[in-house]
Design an enzyme around this catalytic site. Sequence first.
Site, PDB file in Angstrom:
ATOM      1  N   SER A 153     102.271 -36.920  18.546  1.00  0.00           N
ATOM      2  CA  SER A 153     101.694 -35.591  18.760  1.00  0.00           C
ATOM      3  C   SER A 153     100.861 -35.272  17.528  1.00  0.00           C
ATOM      4  CB  SER A 153     102.838 -34.585  18.898  1.00  0.00           C
ATOM      5  OG  SER A 153     102.360 -33.269  18.742  1.00  0.00           O
ATOM      6  N   TYR A 166     110.721 -30.939  16.012  1.00  0.00           N
ATOM      7  CA  TYR A 166     109.848 -31.762  16.867  1.00  0.00           C
ATOM      8  C   TYR A 166     108.807 -32.480  16.004  1.00  0.00           C
ATOM      9  CZ  TYR A 166     106.419 -32.780  20.598  1.00  0.00           C
ATOM     10  OH  TYR A 166     105.532 -33.387  21.457  1.00  0.00           O
TER      11      TYR A 166
HETATM   12  P1  NDP Z   1     107.896 -33.149  29.978  1.00  0.00           P
HETATM   13  O1  NDP Z   1     108.907 -32.253  29.375  1.00  0.00           O
HETATM   14  O2  NDP Z   1     107.061 -32.667  31.103  1.00  0.00           O
HETATM   15  O3  NDP Z   1     108.589 -34.521  30.427  1.00  0.00           O
HETATM   16  C1  NDP Z   1     109.458 -35.174  29.544  1.00  0.00           C
HETATM   17  C2  NDP Z   1     110.259 -36.193  30.305  1.00  0.00           C
HETATM   18  O4  NDP Z   1     111.237 -36.736  29.395  1.00  0.00           O
HETATM   19  C3  NDP Z   1     111.026 -35.579  31.471  1.00  0.00           C
HETATM   20  O5  NDP Z   1     111.011 -36.449  32.572  1.00  0.00           O
HETATM   21  C4  NDP Z   1     112.431 -35.432  30.892  1.00  0.00           C
HETATM   22  O6  NDP Z   1     113.461 -35.495  31.841  1.00  0.00           O
HETATM   23  C5  NDP Z   1     112.517 -36.643  29.986  1.00  0.00           C
HETATM   24  N1  NDP Z   1     113.573 -36.433  29.001  1.00  0.00           N
HETATM   25  C6  NDP Z   1     113.703 -35.403  28.147  1.00  0.00           C
HETATM   26  N2  NDP Z   1     114.852 -35.499  27.479  1.00  0.00           N
HETATM   27  C7  NDP Z   1     115.463 -36.626  27.925  1.00  0.00           C
HETATM   28  C8  NDP Z   1     116.701 -37.228  27.637  1.00  0.00           C
HETATM   29  N3  NDP Z   1     117.580 -36.683  26.783  1.00  0.00           N
HETATM   30  N4  NDP Z   1     117.025 -38.376  28.272  1.00  0.00           N
HETATM   31  C9  NDP Z   1     116.189 -38.917  29.173  1.00  0.00           C
HETATM   32  N5  NDP Z   1     115.005 -38.366  29.515  1.00  0.00           N
HETATM   33  C10 NDP Z   1     114.645 -37.224  28.895  1.00  0.00           C
HETATM   34  O7  NDP Z   1     106.981 -33.615  28.765  1.00  0.00           O
HETATM   35  P2  NDP Z   1     105.474 -34.163  28.715  1.00  0.00           P
HETATM   36  O8  NDP Z   1     105.211 -34.998  29.896  1.00  0.00           O
HETATM   37  O9  NDP Z   1     104.602 -33.059  28.356  1.00  0.00           O
HETATM   38  O10 NDP Z   1     105.577 -35.080  27.410  1.00  0.00           O
HETATM   39  C11 NDP Z   1     105.646 -36.486  27.435  1.00  0.00           C
HETATM   40  C12 NDP Z   1     105.510 -36.982  26.021  1.00  0.00           C
HETATM   41  O11 NDP Z   1     104.246 -36.584  25.495  1.00  0.00           O
HETATM   42  C13 NDP Z   1     106.556 -36.435  25.047  1.00  0.00           C
HETATM   43  O12 NDP Z   1     106.915 -37.452  24.150  1.00  0.00           O
HETATM   44  C14 NDP Z   1     105.827 -35.332  24.331  1.00  0.00           C
HETATM   45  O13 NDP Z   1     106.367 -35.100  23.061  1.00  0.00           O
HETATM   46  C15 NDP Z   1     104.435 -35.900  24.263  1.00  0.00           C
HETATM   47  N6  NDP Z   1     103.365 -34.927  24.090  1.00  0.00           N
HETATM   48  C16 NDP Z   1     103.058 -34.070  25.117  1.00  0.00           C
HETATM   49  C17 NDP Z   1     102.014 -33.171  24.964  1.00  0.00           C
HETATM   50  C18 NDP Z   1     101.622 -32.220  26.049  1.00  0.00           C
HETATM   51  O14 NDP Z   1     100.704 -31.393  25.827  1.00  0.00           O
HETATM   52  N7  NDP Z   1     102.221 -32.257  27.225  1.00  0.00           N
HETATM   53  C19 NDP Z   1     101.215 -33.121  23.725  1.00  0.00           C
HETATM   54  C20 NDP Z   1     101.640 -34.061  22.706  1.00  0.00           C
HETATM   55  C21 NDP Z   1     102.668 -34.926  22.911  1.00  0.00           C
HETATM   56  P3  NDP Z   1     113.755 -34.270  32.849  1.00  0.00           P
HETATM   57  O15 NDP Z   1     112.665 -34.343  33.849  1.00  0.00           O
HETATM   58  O16 NDP Z   1     115.066 -34.593  33.399  1.00  0.00           O
HETATM   59  O17 NDP Z   1     113.706 -33.033  32.015  1.00  0.00           O
END
Ligand code: NDP
Length: 247
Positions: A153, A166
């Site tokens: 990020s 984070y």
């Molecule tokens: P979301 O919250 O939409 O999705 C995250 C996913 O990770 C979900 O499917 C969630 O599961 C899963 N997850 C979270 N915690 C766990 C856990 N303990 N065990 C297993 N699975 C887990 O996030 P984004 O799609 O937005 O983000 C994806 C990546 O991109 C992340 O690493 C985030 O930090 C990074 N990012 C995103 C940005 C953005 O603007 N969206 C910007 C910069 C970085 P569940 O569906 O069950 O909650």
Amino acid sequence: MNDYRAPATLLEDKIILVTGAGDGIGAEAARTYAAHGATVILLGRTVSKLEAVYDDIVAAGHPQPAIIPMDLKGATASNYADMAETIEDKFGRLDGVLHNASVLGQLSAFVDIPEQEWLDVMHINVNGTALMTQKLIPVLRLAPAASVVFTTSSVGRKGRAFWGTYAVSKFATEGLMQVLASEFENRSIRFNCINPGGTRTAMRASAFPAEDPQTLKTPTQIMPLYLYLMGYDSEGVNGQSLDCQPK
Ligand code: NDP
């Protein structure tokens, strides 16, 4: 590489693990990799969401995925070792990993971060990613050219007030990628980071509740870099932290 146009068969016969594959960017990456020929292994904590992605992939006629239900919050190195053994038994190798699962945690002043909150976010975002990678290295070594992609990020490159846990977890992710890229230089596994940039997902909406989501790119729009780093056109790219969206 954000205008990269992947050949339809880019990932044919590849076995690719995607963490956090049930929602947001991870779900889209899983569908996109499958659409380019990969057999995807969908890892996440909410089985109903993983099943929905599985159903989309099968309905589209792409290779049948596998599901690994796992909550990284409670997972240990021994769980990851068992998982790696299962992957080796079933597929014989692993060609790629997209480490996408993470949690945002509470955005708050550093002095107000509860101990458990700090420990949980670091366990999921850093320990989970690192220990899973460690246990997967042997099965990744069985692939002729494996790609491991971490998710960073902009706050993992320059710290920002109130993003403490984070942000620190994403700095650690960048560090982990650099250590591995250096250690495995000139070998069959390469390691890179992707920074998606602001993308229309549940995590982004919880970080910026007042923002109009329509102003943001969708997960589908940022897939070119996800494809590029997973496929053969990026062979030789190692130790990079690349942005999906221009600054
Ligand atoms: P979301 O919250 O939409 O999705 C995250 C996913 O990770 C979900 O499917 C969630 O599961 C899963 N997850 C979270 N915690 C766990 C856990 N303990 N065990 C297993 N699975 C887990 O996030 P984004 O799609 O937005 O983000 C994806 C990546 O991109 C992340 O690493 C985030 O930090 C990074 N990012 C995103 C940005 C953005 O603007 N969206 C910007 C910069 C970085 P569940 O569906 O069950 O909650």
